[in-house]
Each structure stands twice: as structure tokens, then as C-alpha cells.
Design an enzyme around this catalytic site. Structure first.
Site, short mmCIF file in Angstrom:
data_model
loop_
_atom_site.label_atom_id
_atom_site.label_comp_id
_atom_site.label_asym_id
_atom_site.label_seq_id
_atom_site.Cartn_x
_atom_site.Cartn_y
_atom_site.Cartn_z
CB SER A 174 45.00 30.99 43.61
OG SER A 174 45.20 29.62 43.32
CG HIS A 195 45.64 35.43 43.20
ND1 HIS A 195 44.27 35.36 43.25
CD2 HIS A 195 46.03 34.43 42.36
CE1 HIS A 195 43.86 34.36 42.48
NE2 HIS A 195 44.92 33.80 41.94
CD GLU A 207 42.02 38.19 44.50
OE1 GLU A 207 40.80 38.26 44.73
OE2 GLU A 207 42.65 37.10 44.52
CG ASN A 245 39.46 31.80 43.38
OD1 ASN A 245 38.80 31.91 42.35
ND2 ASN A 245 40.73 31.46 43.38
#
Length: 563
Positions: A174, A195, A207, A245
Site C-alpha cells: 500500500s 491492493h 486497486e 491513499n
């Protein structure tokens, strides 16, 4: 042969943690389509192929790293029907993980989500491996080990000596570059990022990250595979923070900035974003749940990866919290105390005030226009007149939607700002801000007006952009920038933010509803007051604002043409 790898346990270096499990979805996620992108900022994310490219259910899936995330990914693949190989370099960990998975499946049976026969068949397909060589027949290997680049690179170098050349190798990182992890491989084209979000069996988003060398067909195969597992995959290029993120940073950063400026306390900021913004949790309570150290580390990693771009600047207040050991729920104290018997602090809520009997609405209130109907339904007399979009209170004060300016800039007028809401009809709290010199009568009229339509009211300091408005504008700007840089499609960005962090709306969806010109104007105003570059609108936002203005001009011109 065995790389020194162990599972991450619960310390997954993503600031999602287990934060939004309550409404995180299930393994039966909706089909969101494939999307695509140009991959200008990272690896190629072109769409090819289809569902037929998925790894066959008869083929083995291997998971390396048997912590919380590794077990979760293994459970997803196992329930989907694959033979699953579990490996961990720590002796006995794979066997322990297999036992833990049996307990997980027992829970599914108890809840009626799996029958006993399916459980037995699944456990029959589960194999804890003692050596990497036992993963030789895997068609897909997913790594979920410690977030250290050398460890991951060594692991995949060892795996290349074991598995077939057509085996897909995937990292669940991540925070690290997918391209860097694959950098030393003999066949980097078969490497991709997958992810998952924690807990993997519950949260639908995955992801699918294409590194610089990732073969588009490999990305398509990985996408199709996790989609076949009932997940909602989104494609993205290899960029710091990927989609979620990267784009989520302002949700935390703007709240911290408002707190650092002394405009509001954490409980009030959280309440504003929950009850007015529609977010499931406020940023302070959420970072306490995630872990202040984890959240701050992700922010710092993204900031450093973008060469200290001011848009991602970490918070000094959060750094001090981490340094003091107040990491949140796991240490018993973060922004809030979690000691037994401690009540959470209440947000600032204004006392009851008398509502004005009549108001004047000057011009169109834009996103706040639905308030006019609420005022009228509450029995308040509303007069409409031309103007720049504000509410004129009986005492002469003006009530204005947050625009990035401050009330102290208006020397001759009494200005009270009110914050943006996702849905003014459903919002249960409205936030106001004004300068210290505003009369008590004007502020009371503003408070009473919103209380008359059933809203709790919080009054904060005179801070540009307030809370929800500046947060949404920054989220929208980062999202638009990511799309225009080829990180992901607009659809995938909005899907990722709704499913990955349970946002009430995708940031681009919200920006379109507000109007890109309004987003740009708010950011321009913030940039003027904070000339650090943090709030400077991206070219992506500027393009959208210009396109909207052009469309509006053409529509007006068409309306004037004789029919």
C-alpha cells in the site's frame, strides 16, 4: 530456498486499517465495469481482454505472508473455489494461519453464509506450505509481507526461481512503488499490484496497480480474477498512494489545519464532517482507530514520494501526538481518551436562539439553494431579490456560503459564513463562522434560522473555507489532477473513494454537483490567503472550470437565438 518474509499482522501500512467495516460491503460487490487509463504517471493501464482472462478456479493461488491481510486474501481466494497455498517464512505460521482460516469459515457457516459441505471442500483445498518450492504450481502468487522494499524484492526474486514463467506475481503493498518491487525481476511484465483493503473478506475494493513494466494483459488478468472473486477492482497507475491513499490526504490534512489554527476542536470538526458532510467518521476519530502512527506514516510517505509537494504536507500536531505515544485506540489515548468509563467529548453546539420571522434571499445560493425551501417550510417568510447569493438577516447581517474568504475582511458588513453540506435537507448540523466583532444579535439570528429547520449549530473561528467546503474542494482537486495525469479514470476514482473509504460521494461526482468553477474559486481564495502552493488549483480543475464556463456561455447564446 526461502526468503525471510513474515505476514504484516494487523499493522498493514495503509491508513484504511479496519476503519470502515460497518458499511464496507461484502464479497458480493456490484459489477463496476473495467475502466481504464493512459498510465502517464506510472505503468500502462490499458484495458484489453475480458472476464475470460481470469485465473481458472481449478488453478492454485498462493499467498505469501500469513498475517491478518494474508489470511483475508487467502480466505477470499479459497471461498471463490481456488486451491490455496499458504506460505510464511516463520516456522509454524502457515499452519497456524490455516487453523485460523478454518475458524473464519466456521463463522461463515454459523452466520448462514456458507454451508458445512462447502466449508469442508474449501479446507480440503487449503495447503500450508513449508517451502517456497511448494508454490510451484500456482497461477497467481499474492504477497502480503512486511512493508520493506528489500524484503519484497528478495521474495519475488526467489519466487521467480520456483514458479512458471506465466505465473502472475502480485504485491499487496500500500506504500511502496510496484515498479520498484519488480525492478530486479527477470520478467517484470508479469508483476502487478493487488491492493486489498483490510479486512479483505469484507471490503469490496481492490486497486489493480500497473507498474512501469507491467504487461497490460497481466493487469487485465489480475483485474478479471479479483472481479470473479466478487470484488470491485479499479485500475490505476503506479503512483504514490495509488488512488485512495493519494486522494484521501486532504480529509485528514484539512481537519488538522483547522485544528492547528485554533478554529475548532477535534470533536466539533468530526461532527461537522459527519453530520454536515455526510462522511461516516470524522478524521480525528478515524485516525484514532487507524492508529496515529500508521496514518502519519502514510501521509509522510506520500509527501516524500511527491518530493515534498505542499499539497501533501504532514501535520506538526499529528507528529507531536505520535511522538508522545498517543497513537489512538490501541494505546488508550489519541485525540480522544479511550479509558474505561470515559465519555467521548461533545462537539460545540450553540444554545437555542429565536428564529427570525422573515429573511431576504439575494440572488441564487448555488449548492445551498435547497435551504430556501426548508426555511419556507418552517414558516419563515422569504423574499427573493437580485444579488450575489446570500441571505440578508433582519438586523442587516449577511449569511454567506463558505467561499474561501473570511468575515474579518468585510469591515463595514456583518458577515456570518455557513459551511457546505452534502445534502442540506438531510444534514443534522450546520457550521457557522464569523469574526469576533460580529454582534450577538446577528449571530443569534443566524443560529436561530438554522435551528428553526431542525439543525444543530456549531460556531467555529473565522477560518477560510471552514471545514467541509475546503475539504471537499481539495479532494475534488486531487481527484481531477489524478485523472488528468492518467492515474485512473474518473469512474474508477469515484468508485475507489466510495468503496475504499466509504465517502458519501465520489469527489468528482461532488465537484460536478457543486460546479467546477465554484471549486476553483474556493481554492483560488484559499491560495490567496495561504500562498504556499497547497491550495493552488491544479490545471485539471482549471480546465474543468473553463469547460463549464464555455458550456454555460454557449447555452446562453443558444437561448437568445430566434426559434
Amino acid at each position: 530456498m526461502s526468503a525471510n518474509v513474515t505476514g504484516r499482522g494487523s499493522a498493514d501500512v495503509t491508513d484504511q486499517g479496519s476503519a470502515d467495516v460497518a458499511d464496507g460491503g461484502s464479497d458480493g460487490a456490484a459489477d463496476r465495469g473495467s475502466g481504464g487509463g493512459t498510465g502517464r504517471e506510472g505503468g500502462e493501464v490499458t484495458v484489453t481482454g475480458g472476464a475470460s482472462a481470469a485465473v481458472a478456479r481449478s488453478r492454485a493461488v498462493a499467498v505469501v505472508g500469513t498475517g491478518t491481510m494474508g489470511q483475508g486474501i487467502a480466505q477470499v481466494a479459497l471461498v471463490a473455489g481456488h486451491p490455496v497455498r499458504l506460505y510464511d517464512s516463520a516456522p509454524g505460521r502457515a499452519e497456524e494461519a490455516a487453523k485460523a482460516l478454518a475458524v473464519r469459515l466456521d463463522r461463515l457457516v454459523a452466520k448462514g453464509r456458507m454451508d458445512a459441505t462447502a466449508r469442508e471442500e474449501a479446507l480440503g483445498r487449503l495447503h500450508p506450505a513449508r517451502d517456497l518450492a511448494e508454490l510451484a504450481d500456482a497461477a497467481l502468487v499474492v504477497e502480503a509481507v512486511v512493508e520493506l522494499l528489500p524484503v519484497k524484492q528478495r521474495l519475488f526474486a526467489d519466487l521467480e526461481e520456483v514458479v512458471a514463467d506465466d505465473t502472475v506475481l502480485a504485491t499487496n503493498t500500500s506504500s511502496l512503488s510496484v515498479t520498484a518491487v519488480a525492478g530486479g525481476l527477470r520478467l517484470p511484465g508479469r508483476f502487478v499490484g493487488l491492493h486489498f483493503f483490510n479486512p479483505a473478506p469484507l471490503l469490496p475494493l481492490v486497486e489493480v496497480v500497473s507498474g512501469f513494466a507491467t504487461d497490460p494483459d497481466v493487469a487485465t488478468r489480475a483485474y478479471a480474477t479479483v472481479k470473479g472473486w466478487g470484488k470491485t477492482p479499479v485500475r490505476c497507475a503506479d503512483t504514490p498512494g495509488f488512488i485512495v491513499n493519494r486522494i484521501a490526504r486532504p480529509f485528514y490534512a484539512e481537519a488538522l489545519r483547522v485544528f492547528e489554527e485554533g478554529a475548532a476542536d477535534p470533536a466539533t470538526i468530526d461532527a461537522a464532517l459527519r453530520e454536515s458532510g455526510g462522511f461516516r467518521m470524522g478524521p480525528f476519530e478515524l485516525t484514532d482507530l487507524i492508529g496515529q502512527d500508521v496514518n502519519e506514516a502514510v501521509t509522510r510517505s506520500v509527501w516524500e514520494s511527491f518530493y515534498q509537494d505542499p499539497k501533501f504536507t504532514p501535520s506538526l500536531a499529528q507528529r507531536r501526538l505520535v511522538e508522545s505515544g498517543r497513537l489512538g485506540r490501541k494505546t488508550g489515548r489519541g485525540w480522544f481518551s479511550y479509558a474505561e468509563g470515559t465519555e467521548p467529548p461533545a462537539p460545540h453546539t450553540a444554545p437555542l436562539a429565536e428564529a427570525p420571522k422573515r429573511i431576504a434571499v439575494r440572488g441564487d445560493l448555488g449548492p445551498a439553494e435547497p435551504l430556501v425551501g426548508l426555511f419556507e417550510a418552517a414558516g419563515i417568510q422569504v423574499r427573493r431579490k437580485g444579488g450575489n447569493g446570500y441571505v440578508l438577516l433582519p438586523g442587516g447581517g449577511r449569511l454567506c456560503l463558505a467561499d474561501g474568504e473570511t468575515s474579518f475582511e468585510y469591515d463595514t458588513d456583518e458577515i456570518v459564513y455557513f459551511d457546505l453540506a452534502l445534502d442540506y435537507a438531510r444534514a443534522t448540523r450546520i457550521v457557522l463562522s464569523t469574526r469576533e466583532g460580529t454582534s450577538e444579535e446577528t449571530l443569534a439570528e443566524a443560529v436561530g434560522l438554522f435551528q428553526a429547520v431542525g439543525k444543530r449549530v456549531s460556531v467555529i473561528g473565522d477560518v477560510p473555507g471552514m471545514i467541509v467546503a475546503r475539504t471537499v474542494a481539495m479532494l475534488a482537486d486531487l481527484a481531477a489532477d489524478a485523472v488528468d495525469r492518467g492515474v485512473a479514470t474518473a469512474e474508477d476514482v469515484d468508485t475507489a473513494m466510495r468503496l475504499g473509504v466509504n465517502y458519501p460521494a465520489g469527489p468528482l461526482e461532488w465537484a460536478a454537483k457543486l460546479g467546477h468553477a465554484r471549486v476553483r474559486e474556493l481554492l483560488d481564495a484559499l491560495h490567496e490567503r495561504y500562498p504556499t502552493g497547497r491550495y493552488a488549483p491544479s490545471l485539471a480543475t482549471a480546465r474543468r472550470a473553463y469547460a463549464d464556463a464555455t458550456d454555460d456561455a454557449e447555452t446562453a447564446e443558444d437561448a437568445q437565438e430566434p426559434r
